[in-house]
Design an enzyme around this catalytic site. Structure first.
Site, PDB file in Angstrom:
ATOM      1  N   SER A 109      -3.662   1.949   9.573  1.00  0.00           N
ATOM      2  CA  SER A 109      -4.905   1.285   9.981  1.00  0.00           C
ATOM      3  C   SER A 109      -6.138   1.783   9.246  1.00  0.00           C
ATOM      4  O   SER A 109      -7.234   1.242   9.463  1.00  0.00           O
ATOM      5  CB  SER A 109      -5.117   1.434  11.488  1.00  0.00           C
TER       6      SER A 109
ATOM      7  N   LYS B 133      -8.133  -0.833   7.594  1.00  0.00           N
ATOM      8  CA  LYS B 133      -9.217  -1.599   8.212  1.00  0.00           C
ATOM      9  C   LYS B 133     -10.589  -1.253   7.636  1.00  0.00           C
ATOM     10  O   LYS B 133     -11.546  -2.003   7.851  1.00  0.00           O
ATOM     11  CB  LYS B 133      -9.187  -1.403   9.725  1.00  0.00           C
TER      12      LYS B 133
ATOM     13  N   SER C 227      -8.850   0.265  16.988  1.00  0.00           N
ATOM     14  CA  SER C 227      -7.930  -0.099  15.912  1.00  0.00           C
ATOM     15  C   SER C 227      -7.152  -1.368  16.229  1.00  0.00           C
ATOM     16  O   SER C 227      -5.945  -1.455  15.988  1.00  0.00           O
ATOM     17  CB  SER C 227      -6.959   1.058  15.609  1.00  0.00           C
TER      18      SER C 227
END
Length: 228
Positions: A15, A18, A72
């Site tokens: 993640s 991101k 997240s």
């Protein structure tokens, strides 16, 4: 770069991906406050971290942005990708264009959320560059530096707790983003500021991502002297 070990080794970025998603969103969304109706459905994916949105809900790009970077939310990242580019593939193209513009030669993105996928990879070095670029923007800094924040979904306020383990206790912590997948293990891009100087540490596949990032930052603050 002050210190590195295997910093150019390709890994699943999980993640931490991101950060790239956020940069593309900031480039392409003119009005973060615009209302959207959710289309994506991640409710059945128990593997994933989620904001908790389901099809038909109404929220804003801003609230999706916050949910993506704090808890997240893979669902939030996916919805941003759909809103910006119309498809995951088209959004990944924008992510790769952004990576190219930053000179990231060891990164390639296949999705906006960061789940393990063939052809989706980065390095600690490239992720540090991405993090440094994102932290130039106050809109990003404010979100990733908040231990708790709120979003509005369907007219209701949801309180979100940031997944970054360092925010509550590390002296000077300013962000940034966690990542965990089977392929990447537990990873973290972390930042901290002391005496007007900010540092970024990236650890991938760590058994103690917060502790190892803190050790790196402590070492750098103790051993590096700025000329200004």
């Amino acid at each position: 770069m002050l210190l590195g070990k295997d910093e150019h080794e390709r890994n699943y970025p999980a993640s931490i991906t991101k950060i790239a998603t956020a940069l593309v969103a900031m480039d392409h969304v003119e009005d973060m406050s615009q209302t959207v109706e959710v289309d994506v459905d991640w409710s059945g994916d128990w593997r994933s971290s989620r904001l908790g949105i389901v099809p038909g809900m109404q929220t804003t790009i801003w609230d999706l942005f916050v949910g993506m970077l704090t808890v997240s939310g893979n669902d939030a990242a996916d919805e941003i990708a759909q809103e910006v580019a119309g498809s995951e593939e088209a959004f990944a193209d924008l992510m790769n264009q952004k990576a190219d513009s930053l000179g990231l030669e060891e990164s390639h993105f296949e999705n906006a959320h960061g789940l393990d996928e063939e052809g989706h990879y980065s390095t600690a070095y490239d992720l540090a560059v991405l993090a440094a670029e994102a932290m130039r923007f106050d809109v990003f800094r404010d979100v990733v530096g908040s231990t708790y924040t709120q979003v509005e979904v369907n007219g209701e306020l949801w309180t979100l707790a940031n997944t970054n383990p360092m925010l509550p206790w590390y002296d000077g912590a300013t962000g940034i983003k966690t990542g965990t997948t089977p392929g990447s293990g537990m990873s973290l891009a972390a930042s901290a500021e002391r005496n007007g100087h900010e540092l970024i540490a990236v650890v991938l596949g760590s058994p103690d991502r917060g502790g190892e990032a803190a050790e790196l930052l402590d070492w750098a603050f103790a051993n590096y002297t700025w000329n200004c």
